[in-house]
Design a protein around this motif. Structure first.
Motif, PDB file in Angstrom:
ATOM      1  N   ALA A 115       0.837  -1.204   0.000  1.00  0.00           N
ATOM      2  CA  ALA A 115       0.000   0.000   0.000  1.00  0.00           C
ATOM      3  C   ALA A 115       0.871   1.253   0.000  1.00  0.00           C
ATOM      4  O   ALA A 115       0.672   2.174  -0.793  1.00  0.00           O
ATOM      5  N   ILE A 116       1.886   1.265   0.885  1.00  0.00           N
ATOM      6  CA  ILE A 116       2.772   2.423   0.963  1.00  0.00           C
ATOM      7  C   ILE A 116       3.541   2.599  -0.336  1.00  0.00           C
ATOM      8  O   ILE A 116       3.730   3.708  -0.829  1.00  0.00           O
ATOM      9  N   TYR A 117       3.941   1.480  -0.902  1.00  0.00           N
ATOM     10  CA  TYR A 117       4.650   1.568  -2.177  1.00  0.00           C
ATOM     11  C   TYR A 117       3.763   2.249  -3.216  1.00  0.00           C
ATOM     12  O   TYR A 117       4.214   3.127  -3.958  1.00  0.00           O
ATOM     13  N   GLY A 118       2.497   1.854  -3.248  1.00  0.00           N
ATOM     14  CA  GLY A 118       1.561   2.452  -4.201  1.00  0.00           C
ATOM     15  C   GLY A 118       1.436   3.950  -4.004  1.00  0.00           C
ATOM     16  O   GLY A 118       1.407   4.715  -4.965  1.00  0.00           O
ATOM     17  N   VAL A 119       1.394   4.376  -2.748  1.00  0.00           N
ATOM     18  CA  VAL A 119       1.241   5.803  -2.465  1.00  0.00           C
ATOM     19  C   VAL A 119       2.502   6.569  -2.874  1.00  0.00           C
ATOM     20  O   VAL A 119       2.430   7.681  -3.385  1.00  0.00           O
ATOM     21  N   SER A 120       3.668   5.956  -2.654  1.00  0.00           N
ATOM     22  CA  SER A 120       4.891   6.738  -2.835  1.00  0.00           C
ATOM     23  C   SER A 120       5.614   6.448  -4.146  1.00  0.00           C
ATOM     24  O   SER A 120       6.674   7.012  -4.397  1.00  0.00           O
ATOM     25  N   VAL A 121       5.039   5.606  -4.995  1.00  0.00           N
ATOM     26  CA  VAL A 121       5.764   5.226  -6.214  1.00  0.00           C
ATOM     27  C   VAL A 121       5.907   6.427  -7.155  1.00  0.00           C
ATOM     28  O   VAL A 121       4.961   7.179  -7.380  1.00  0.00           O
ATOM     29  N   VAL A 122       7.128   6.612  -7.666  1.00  0.00           N
ATOM     30  CA  VAL A 122       7.377   7.719  -8.583  1.00  0.00           C
ATOM     31  C   VAL A 122       7.759   7.196  -9.960  1.00  0.00           C
ATOM     32  O   VAL A 122       7.137   7.531 -10.969  1.00  0.00           O
ATOM     33  N   ASP A 123       8.762   6.326  -9.989  1.00  0.00           N
ATOM     34  CA  ASP A 123       9.319   5.927 -11.290  1.00  0.00           C
ATOM     35  C   ASP A 123       8.296   5.217 -12.183  1.00  0.00           C
ATOM     36  O   ASP A 123       8.065   5.613 -13.310  1.00  0.00           O
ATOM     37  N   VAL A 124       7.665   4.187 -11.627  1.00  0.00           N
ATOM     38  CA  VAL A 124       6.686   3.443 -12.416  1.00  0.00           C
ATOM     39  C   VAL A 124       5.544   4.357 -12.845  1.00  0.00           C
ATOM     40  O   VAL A 124       5.107   4.340 -13.994  1.00  0.00           O
ATOM     41  N   ALA A 125       5.108   5.199 -11.896  1.00  0.00           N
ATOM     42  CA  ALA A 125       3.975   6.071 -12.190  1.00  0.00           C
ATOM     43  C   ALA A 125       4.315   7.050 -13.295  1.00  0.00           C
ATOM     44  O   ALA A 125       3.461   7.392 -14.105  1.00  0.00           O
ATOM     45  N   SER A 126       5.581   7.496 -13.360  1.00  0.00           N
ATOM     46  CA  SER A 126       5.842   8.438 -14.438  1.00  0.00           C
ATOM     47  C   SER A 126       6.059   7.735 -15.765  1.00  0.00           C
ATOM     48  O   SER A 126       5.941   8.355 -16.810  1.00  0.00           O
ATOM     49  N   VAL A 127       6.355   6.445 -15.748  1.00  0.00           N
ATOM     50  CA  VAL A 127       6.488   5.728 -17.015  1.00  0.00           C
ATOM     51  C   VAL A 127       5.111   5.399 -17.600  1.00  0.00           C
ATOM     52  O   VAL A 127       4.851   5.661 -18.769  1.00  0.00           O
ATOM     53  N   VAL A 128       4.209   4.839 -16.798  1.00  0.00           N
ATOM     54  CA  VAL A 128       2.933   4.382 -17.367  1.00  0.00           C
ATOM     55  C   VAL A 128       1.710   5.046 -16.751  1.00  0.00           C
ATOM     56  O   VAL A 128       0.593   4.755 -17.161  1.00  0.00           O
ATOM     57  N   GLY A 129       1.919   5.935 -15.773  1.00  0.00           N
ATOM     58  CA  GLY A 129       0.768   6.491 -15.074  1.00  0.00           C
ATOM     59  C   GLY A 129       0.204   7.739 -15.726  1.00  0.00           C
ATOM     60  O   GLY A 129       0.797   8.305 -16.638  1.00  0.00           O
TER      61      GLY A 129
END
Lengths: 552, 385, 210
Positions: free
Chosen positions: A200-214
């Motif tokens: 859950a925390i990873y989901g909240v704080s994820v940056v790299d993956v989120a900027s690639v496909v988010g």
């Protein structure tokens, strides 16, 4: 062990625990107080009132809630019908999140491998997977977190006397499916509380993956915080500060959610138990079918896609050109490898040695802390040991940088080592603590009765019986060290160049072949270690007959 | 640590050598001292690491510098150089006397962020002999509208333009806002631009503003409320019309030019922005970009700017950094850099013989005044983010 | 000449005021078996654990323990020479039967002598055919035999048995019980047996009820 040695161990251990781990974390928490207090400023509420900020909060909430739930239920569904995991689950953990996301993109998005190789499928893929959308990001996180949750679920299942439970349940007249969801499910949720919190925390704080496909209009909160912090105007610095505080609060909110979900589910299960009436056949049937499809599809999709992403990386690293709408690449080349070989090998060496030290250090640290627990008969709170995974990484690292300051130049390796150690400790704790605590001290007594010294008994009996979980925890710590980016760059002052630092740089560029090459090199070390570790752990696995549990 | 103990010895030995073999170079005494001090130092050069061409060029430079000056150049490749900018600013906050960064590749907002807090070493052109070679005709005294004040020296030049697919966006001359919109309406989903504040994205907006307003002179002056409401009206009316036909209906944008270029090569877009006009030839020669791609300006003129090198005041290996900077501005290094087979980045110095010099292909337009930059970014974000 | 002497033994839960077990004076001579009878939860097992020197944080224990006349209650477990056979056999799961026995040999004999002793033990206890097996594939009766063999091969001066037959099924229990008492009689070790099952009491044994 003599009294003196025992006391030395105690005081040394406590010193290590405080100096290396608790003190820096305490510092960070103190540093976070003014940050968090900034939300009491009047214009903070204006900031929250902005539609785009609220939208970012919403996205982050979805990312903190959906992936752990999806991964959790998929794992439960999958394991409710089997007792064993496919053996190649552990190596899947070696795949870094970003590499997985990049691989999924290269594979599934229109223009990717799948749509190139299956003529006429372009439209299909375009309708199924939308680039830069929340849905695709959730799918990526779900499938990426699944192996981790599966592994954790399997560990939890191993630690329960399932056969006896099932027998009891059967004598009460439960079907196996009822037994699983009413008895095992609440047990699993409790056991998986921490791993699910980490997801859950990873989901909240994820940056790299989120900027690639988010999504990015707006993006998740964490991505925007990073953006603000890199803009250097007073306003954006203020926003970065508020954002950090919000991230921290969002983290707590999702933790509360995981806990609430657990409470509700347990309540439901105990209701069902006390009513004792099996659910109607039709419902059971429907449910079973859905669960079967969901569980099996999720797990095999995750395995398949990780494999395919890995394959895609290798493929791209040797492609010279691959025009669109052609089924196979036009030209192949080794030249990327020839050009980069020396750099890659250098970076891998640095990374490998660092990770070796970090993993071993973290393992020793955790074992000492757990022995202290055993000696004092007091448990360290898990939440304390997992604090580094709960505080936003960016905030943590910058606070340390302030403290370390100029000294980062005198011994950059040392600081990177230490910062990585703290994160590695949390992961080792997560994978090892439960099993280690469960180890029955009667084994040690038995050995001592037979004349083993304390040390001999510990090494020859306890260490040996726990060797498999120790190896697994070490491999996890190793790959954590390999994959850490921010602490390495910021505390290393650019002196410590690991393969992840290189892969991140090349990943930001236009050259897809080099990005793939470095991403592949990044996977290699964890992969080798995970495969080797899984093999070793299997060899050294010891069943504890006292509990009927496999300690691995 | 152990190196520190040896430095005096090495320096003394080297001084003796230098004293014996002195002669050829016509340089000042100060520079001689810098050279001596630099020998044996390792220079940590922080910069964006996503450009393969730049990375390989710097590998070559590192070898040369080691051979010629005995200085080790360590290129610290970053996903985003603002990570290092944040680091240096943090060092300033900490009052740190020694910086982790010796040399940094910046421009625009990253430069401002460093200059603002007084983190940079000044009087660079007096410290670096080869600064005398800089081409006086190039406008590099300003960086995104802010005076450089000698806190950074130019390294290369860039001109904003578009890559387009020949058979798709057929254009005789430049792509104009109008032709772009018409193309998008005929082919929905194939046009986009990087998300501001990514600098290609912001530059796309500036270029659009220049083209839509017919190079309105007010763009070169500090922004006024009147100019803002008038010109932004033009811009956002256009974008509001374009976005429904853009990639992902304008609901999402590529994060960087690199990402958009990849999307284009995957056949999902018809255009992508770029800043290095000499890069395409090399990429096409290596087969990385199809021959159907060509470059064109967006509007009649092309925003032209420079990228720079700066040295933090607290740099530990300052002498080494100056030597590296000096080398990078040498004719040899600038020629090598300009070679399209290697990097293709246009030179900032005047070559002694001006054969095969890479020129700028499009009529240059200056950057709008810096106040427009921030106003554009925040207006765009308030509207579309 | 080995014997176990207990004086003023008092075992008490920290949370309670009255003791669970009090033994003012008990001496067990060579060849003698004393049985401690009582319901579960009466502190019998805790007494045995304390006798071998296990730390019991939730208990207050006091008293004098002498083995062969030497006071041992301040000594570490390893030096007390008290053997303990617990409810479960606790055979180390990662070792074979032979290795489990080997780890109990603490003499200073030559390797050849140790091997001879080991073989003699395997033969004497009728478990030679099990020697290469892993503990997890053995039956309860087999494991019980190996556990006793291991405890005796360790050459303790005194033997403590903590409900050693309770984990066995009825048929095996009878057989293992007879076998165990025969082995103990052969060794002549002073033995303290703790049980709640009246069937476990051998003939001529002194019985103490707690």
């Amino acid at each position: 062990m003599s009294k003196g040695a025992g006391r030395l161990f105690m005081s040394g251990g406590i010193l290590m625990l405080t100096g290396l781990f608790l003190l820096p974390l305490g510092l960070a928490v103190i540093g976070l107080i003014p940050v968090t207090a900034s939300i009491f400023a009047a214009d903070f509420w204006e900031f929250i009132g902005e539609p785009s900020v609220r939208q970012s909060l919403g996205i982050s909430l979805v990312l903190g809630v959906l992936p752990p739930l999806l991964a959790g239920y998929t794992a439960f569904w999958f394991l409710s019908r089997r007792s064993q995991l496919p053996t190649w689950i552990a190596p899947l953990l070696a795949m870094p999140h970003v590499a997985f996301a990049v691989g999924m993109g290269l594979l599934l998005l229109p223009g990717g491998l799948a749509s190139r190789m299956l003529p006429g499928s372009w439209e299909f893929f375009q309708s199924l997977f939308v680039d830069k959308s929340l849905s695709f990001l959730v799918v990526v996180l779900w499938l990426k977190e699944l192996p981790f949750v599966l592994l954790m679920t399997a560990v939890a299942l191993h630690s329960a006397p399932l056969k006896q439970w099932r027998l009891v349940a059967r004598t009460f007249g439960y079907r196996d499916i009822d037994y699983f969801w009413r008895l095992v499910f609440p047990y699993l949720l409790k056991k998986l509380r921490l791993p699910l919190c980490v997801v859950a925390i990873y989901g909240v704080s994820v940056v790299d993956v989120a900027s690639v496909v988010g999504p990015n209009t707006p993006g998740p909160l964490a991505v925007r915080v990073l953006g603000w912090s890199q803009e250097f105007t007073d306003l954006s610095q203020q926003r970065a500060l508020w954002g950090t505080a919000l991230l921290f609060i969002m983290g707590l909110v999702t933790l509360a959610f995981v806990w609430l979900h657990e409470r509700c589910a347990c309540l439901w299960a105990s209701r069902q138990l006390s009513q004792g009436v099996p659910v109607s056949r039709r419902v059971v049937h429907l449910y079973q079918e859905f669960g079967r499809i969901m569980g099996t599809a999720g797990v095999y999709l995750s395995i398949l896609l990780t494999g395919a992403a890995f394959f895609t990386l290798i493929l791209w690293s040797v492609i010279e050109s691959w025009p669109v709408h052609t089924m196979i690449p036009q030209a192949w080349t080794w030249s990327h490898w020839q050009w980069e070989w020396e750099e890659v090998v250098n970076a891998l060496m640095q990374t490998g040695f660092l990770a070796l030290g970090v993993a071993s250090g973290a393992l020793i640290f955790v074992v000492v802390a757990l022995e202290l627990e055993a000696k004092t008969q007091r448990q360290l709170p898990d939440i304390l040991m997992l604090l580094p995974l709960i505080i936003p990484q960016l905030a943590l690292v910058f606070i340390w940088q302030q403290v370390v300051g100029v000294h980062s130049l005198t011994a950059p390796f040392l600081w990177v080592f230490w910062a990585q150690l703290i994160f590695a400790i949390s992961y080792v704790w997560l994978t090892l603590a439960a099993t280690y605590r469960r180890f029955s001290r009667i084994w040690l007594l038995q050995a001592k009765v037979l004349g083993y010294s304390d040390m001999q008994a510990w090494v020859k009996i306890k260490l040996r019986m726990l060797l498999a979980p120790l190896i697994l925890a070490w491999t996890v710590a190793f790959s954590v060290s390999v994959l850490l980016y921010l602490p390495t760059v910021i505390l290393g002052a650019g002196r410590v160049i690991t393969i992840t630092v290189e892969a991140t740089a090349y990943g930001s560029g236009f050259d897809r072949s080099l990005a793939a090459l470095y991403a592949f090199a990044q996977v290699v070390l964890p992969l080798v270690v995970f495969i080797g570790g899984a093999w070793l752990a299997r060899r050294f696995r010891v069943e504890d007959p006292a509990t009927g549990r496999a300690e691995a | 640590m152990f190196k520190a103990g040896r430095v005096p010895l090495i320096v003394t030995l080297w001084l003796v050598c230098v004293a014996l073999s002195q002669g050829e170079e016509l340089i000042t005494d100060d520079w001689q001292v810098t050279l001596q001090e630099a020998r044996g130092q390792t220079v940590y050069f922080h910069g964006w690491g996503g450009s393969t061409e730049a990375n390989r060029y710097l590998r070559w430079a590192a070898q040369e510098i080691q051979q010629q000056y005995g200085v080790r150049l360590q290129h610290v490749r970053l996903g985003d150089v603002s990570e290092s900018v944040a680091l240096v600013r943090q060092e300033m906050v900490n009052n740190q006397a020694r910086s982790a960064v010796d040399l940094i590749w910046v421009n625009g907002k990253n430069f401002h962020a460093l200059k603002d807090v007084g983190a940079l070493l000044g009087e660079l052109s007096a410290r670096v002999p080869n600064a005398a070679l800089l081409d006086p005709e190039q406008p590099f005294t300003e960086d995104f509208g802010v005076p450089t004040d000698d806190y950074e020296l130019p390294w290369g030049m860039a001109q904003f333009h578009l890559w387009i697919k020949n058979e798709e966006l057929q254009e005789d001359g430049a792509v104009t806002p109008r032709s772009l919109l018409e193309y998008a309406q005929r082919n929905p989903g194939r046009i986009t631009y990087p998300k501001p504040p990514e600098f290609h994205g912001t530059t796309f907006l500036k270029q659009l503003l220049l083209a839509l307003s017919g190079d309105d002179p007010r763009l070169q002056a500090p922004i006024t409320d009147e100019a803002r409401s008038e010109l932004f009206e033009l811009l956002f009316t256009y974008l509001d019309t374009l976005h429904p036909y853009a990639w992902r209906q304008g609901q999402a944008f590529p994060n960087s030019a690199a990402e958009q270029q990849r999307l284009m090569l995957d056949g999902r877009l018809s255009m992508a922005p770029n800043f290095n006009p000499a890069a395409l030839t090399g990429l096409q020669a290596r087969g990385q970009v199809s021959n159907h791609v060509r470059q064109t300006s967006f509007g009649a003129t092309a925003i032209t700017n420079h990228h720079f090198l700066a040295i933090p005041k607290a740099s530990v290996n300052q002498a080494g950094a100056l030597v590296v900077l000096n080398f990078l501005l040498s004719e040899d290094a600038q020629r090598q850099k300009a070679d399209p087979q290697i990097w293709g980045d246009p030179p900032v110095i005047k070559f002694s013989e001006s054969k095969d010099v890479v020129g700028m292909p499009f009529p240059p337009a200056p950057e709008p005044h810096v106040t427009w930059h921030d106003a554009l970014e925040s207006a765009w974000r308030a509207r579309y983010e | 000449m080995s014997q176990l002497e207990l004086r003023g033994i008092r075992i008490q839960l920290r949370s309670q005021s009255s003791p669970l077990i009090e033994l003012p004076e008990l001496t067990i001579q060579q060849g003698e078996i004393v049985v401690l009878m009582g319901p579960s939860g009466s502190g019998k097992s805790s007494l045995l654990h304390w006798l071998v020197g296990d730390s019991l944080p939730e208990f207050d224990c006091s008293g004098e323990i002498r083995v062969g006349g030497v006071r041992v209650d301040a000594l570490p477990t390893q030096a007390r020479r008290i053997g303990l056979r617990m409810q479960q056999p606790w055979l180390f799961p990662h070792l074979t039967v032979r290795e489990n026995l080997q780890c109990a040999q603490r003499g200073t004999e030559t390797p050849a002598e140790r091997a001879r002793q080991l073989q003699a033990c395997l033969d004497a206890f009728g478990i030679a055919h099990l020697s290469e097996q892993a503990p997890d594939v053995m039956s309860g009766g087999q494991a019980a035999r190996v556990a006793l063999a291991r405890a005796i091969l360790n050459q303790p001066a005194v033997m403590l048995l903590d409900e050693p037959f309770s984990s066995l099924d009825t048929a095996t229990r009878e057989e293992v019980r007879a076998w165990t008492f025969a082995q103990l009689a052969r060794q002549g070790l002073p033995t303290l047996l703790v049980t709640h099952d009246i069937q476990d009491i051998p003939e001529h044994a002194q019985v103490i009820y707690v």
